[in-house]
Design an enzyme around this catalytic site. Structure first.
Site, PDB file in Angstrom:
ATOM      1  N   LYS A 128       1.614  -8.222 -13.584  1.00  0.00           N
ATOM      2  CA  LYS A 128       1.591  -8.572 -12.379  1.00  0.00           C
ATOM      3  C   LYS A 128       1.540 -10.047 -12.106  1.00  0.00           C
ATOM      4  CE  LYS A 128       0.226  -7.237  -7.537  1.00  0.00           C
ATOM      5  NZ  LYS A 128       0.143  -6.074  -7.001  1.00  0.00           N
ATOM      6  N   ILE A 168       1.248   2.576  -8.551  1.00  0.00           N
ATOM      7  CA  ILE A 168       1.399   4.050  -9.257  1.00  0.00           C
ATOM      8  C   ILE A 168       2.509   4.385  -9.980  1.00  0.00           C
ATOM      9  CG2 ILE A 168       0.909   6.652  -8.899  1.00  0.00           C
ATOM     10  CD1 ILE A 168      -1.559   4.622  -8.658  1.00  0.00           C
ATOM     11  N   GLU A 199       5.529  -6.254 -11.552  1.00  0.00           N
ATOM     12  CA  GLU A 199       5.289  -5.905 -10.490  1.00  0.00           C
ATOM     13  C   GLU A 199       5.238  -6.979  -9.387  1.00  0.00           C
ATOM     14  OE1 GLU A 199       2.463  -2.920  -7.668  1.00  0.00           O
ATOM     15  OE2 GLU A 199       2.033  -3.243  -9.642  1.00  0.00           O
ATOM     16  N   GLY A 200       5.832  -7.043  -8.319  1.00  0.00           N
ATOM     17  CA  GLY A 200       5.578  -7.838  -7.256  1.00  0.00           C
ATOM     18  C   GLY A 200       4.293  -7.543  -6.299  1.00  0.00           C
ATOM     19  N   GLY A 252       0.665  -1.286  -0.255  1.00  0.00           N
ATOM     20  CA  GLY A 252       0.082  -0.034   0.094  1.00  0.00           C
ATOM     21  C   GLY A 252       0.880   1.019  -0.298  1.00  0.00           C
TER      22      GLY A 252
END
Length: 202
Positions: A32, A17, A94-95, A12
């Site tokens: 992802k 972004i 992205e992890g 978070g």
């Protein structure tokens, strides 16, 4: 060639972004591998909306909003890490959460990154606690032989924290993405251009 893995120091913090901004600026497709939680807009949907780049479907879409290892167990899904191989060519991968989030009960994201040997960008929030979280993340990645491309800070400016993280770790600062309001494709592009040098991602 633009080919990076984006990870974070926590969940978070805004790495999706940042991933969208980097994909938009470079035109690189986004992937992802695992999405946990489908009730709200997924990370892939967010990137598609903001960046307008090709988005590869997730290999695993898990209903439960939890760590992938636990979400998969609750959803009765078997995650086969052998299926989680990044595609060839340009890509932003992205992890989920931080680098040490479990993918299965025996494999962490950092273990996958070590297997892939793709340069990793560490996204770090600038709020209180970031020095410890960032340095721990960098140490965990280095212990596994993961190549680290640089640090991308997210949030309000915290010059001393940003400087000491980079100074102690020896990992270069790529820039800082501020809080963007309103957030849309145009404002995201402007913020990335103002705070990052595209040549640092070539």
């Amino acid at each position: 060639m633009t080919r990076f893995v984006v990870t974070g120091t926590d969940t978070g913090i805004g790495k999706t972004i940042f991933s969208a901004a980097l994909a938009q600026a470079t035109g690189a497709p986004y992937w992802k591998p695992i999405q946990s939680g489908l009730e709200e807009e997924t990370d892939s949907e967010t990137v598609a909306r903001l960046a307008g780049v090709p988005v590869r479907p997730e290999t695993y879409r898990l209903i439960t909003p939890a760590s992938p290892h636990r979400a998969a167990e609750i959803d009765n899904v078997n995650i086969d890490v052998e299926t989680l191989a990044p595609p060839p060519g340009e890509f932003i991968v992205e992890g989920a959460g931080g680098a040490l989030v479990p993918v299965t009960r025996t494999t962490l994201y950092a273990d996958l990154f070590a297997r892939w040997q793709i340069p990793v960008i560490v996204c770090a929030r600038t709020a209180l606690g970031t020095i410890n979280h960032s340095l721990l993340t960098i140490e965990a990645l280095r212990a596994r032989g993961v190549p680290i491309h640089g640090l991308a800070f997210l949030g309000d400016a915290a010059e001393d924290s940003e400087a000491i993280i980079s100074g102690i770790s020896g990992v270069r600062r790529l820039g800082r993405l501020p809080i963007i309001d309103p957030l849309n494709g145009e404002t995201l592009a402007e913020a990335f251009k103002a705070n990052f040098a595209l040549r640092d991602f070539a």
